[in-house]
Design an enzyme around this catalytic site. Structure first.
Site, mmCIF file in Angstrom:
data_model
loop_
_atom_site.group_PDB
_atom_site.id
_atom_site.type_symbol
_atom_site.label_atom_id
_atom_site.label_comp_id
_atom_site.label_asym_id
_atom_site.label_seq_id
_atom_site.Cartn_x
_atom_site.Cartn_y
_atom_site.Cartn_z
ATOM 1 N N SER A 143 0.854 -1.187 0.000
ATOM 2 C CA SER A 143 0.000 0.000 0.000
ATOM 3 C C SER A 143 0.889 1.236 0.000
ATOM 4 C CB SER A 143 -0.885 0.007 1.256
ATOM 5 O OG SER A 143 -1.535 1.254 1.415
ATOM 6 N N TYR A 156 -2.806 -0.813 10.381
ATOM 7 C CA TYR A 156 -2.678 -1.045 8.940
ATOM 8 C C TYR A 156 -1.346 -0.501 8.427
ATOM 9 C CZ TYR A 156 -3.966 -1.057 3.967
ATOM 10 O OH TYR A 156 -4.004 -1.271 2.611
#
Length: 255
Positions: A143, A156
């Site tokens: 990501s 995350y």
């Protein structure tokens, strides 16, 4: 058909980015194992579509947050499709919470899926590659938040930052086996994980203002990058993180 004769395992394959990756790899000629938590209507539909297109495909079920399941997913793929040449660590989750309110359970769930899973799946893959004589490709779906802060998603960010460093370490450690290890780092993509964002026009407009190309990414954008890193065109690429974000990473400002 850049992947003809190759076999791939794609985790989190039943929807979103994983689904697009499975379809793209099959269209490049690969046999594809769909790694899913449990078979359902989505994975059944995807499996039927792959077979309709002439691809050899199967579904293998397990929890990537459990090391024993990771080993079984690899072993079952090999047993059903003959070998394994490409591992795509795509399965991922997130939990929204202010840092002061984050729970241990949510932290454990995110780190287990996003970091522990790729660690033990890669270990099982590399052991198989060593047994069959070496060679292979590992592509992790990371990501932009391996670099970019994301308030209210600390676990995350920790998982994706850890995955980037793990990728770099394993690129060095697994190179003697002929295995390349790379990340694809998507930005904002039209997937179920972003459904709430896409349903709020004001938030979506603010995000699009931060993306120089002016649109959200598609799962197919990410799948194309994965296919490149999986094929011989990228044979000399390892330890790299390929950002697929429309320019978001270096243009982003938190509102």
């Amino acid at each position: 058909m850049r992947l003809e004769g190759k076999t791939a395992l794609v985790t989190g394959a039943s929807q979103g980015i994983g689904r697009a990756i499975a379809l793209r790899l099959a269209r490049e000629g690969a046999r594809v194992a769909l790694g899913v938590r449990a078979p359902d209507a989505r994975s059944d539909e995807l499996l039927a579509l792959l077979r309709q297109d002439g691809a050899a495909a199967c579904a293998v079920a397990g929890d990537v947050g459990v090391a024993a399941d990771c080993r079984r997913l690899v072993a079952e793929t090999v047993a059903r499709l003959g070998r394994l040449d490409l591992l795509v660590n795509n399965a991922g989750i997130e939990r929204r919470a202010a840092f002061l309110d984050a729970t241990e359970a949510d932290y454990d769930a995110v780190l287990a899926t996003n970091l522990k899973g790729p660690f033990f799946l890669t270990q099982a893959f590399a052991r198989h590659a060593r047994e069959r004589g070496g060679g292979g490709r590992i592509v992790n779906v990371g990501s932009v938040h391996e670099e970019l802060p994301f308030p209210h998603f600390a676990s995350y960010c920790a998982s994706k930052g850890g995955l980037k460093t793990l990728m770099r370490d394993l690129a060095v450690e697994l190179a003697p086996l002929g295995i390349t290890v790379n990340n694809v780092a998507p930005g904002a993509v039209k997937t179920p994980i972003n459904a709430q964002l896409m349903a709020q026009p004001a938030l979506l407009r603010a995000l699009l203002a931060n993306i120089p190309l002016g649109r959200l990414g598609t799962p197919e954008d990410v799948a194309g990058a994965v296919a490149f890193l999986a094929c011989d065109d990228a044979a000399y690429v390892t330890g790299a993180s390929l950002v697929v974000d429309g320019g978001l990473l270096w243009n982003y400002a938190e509102q």
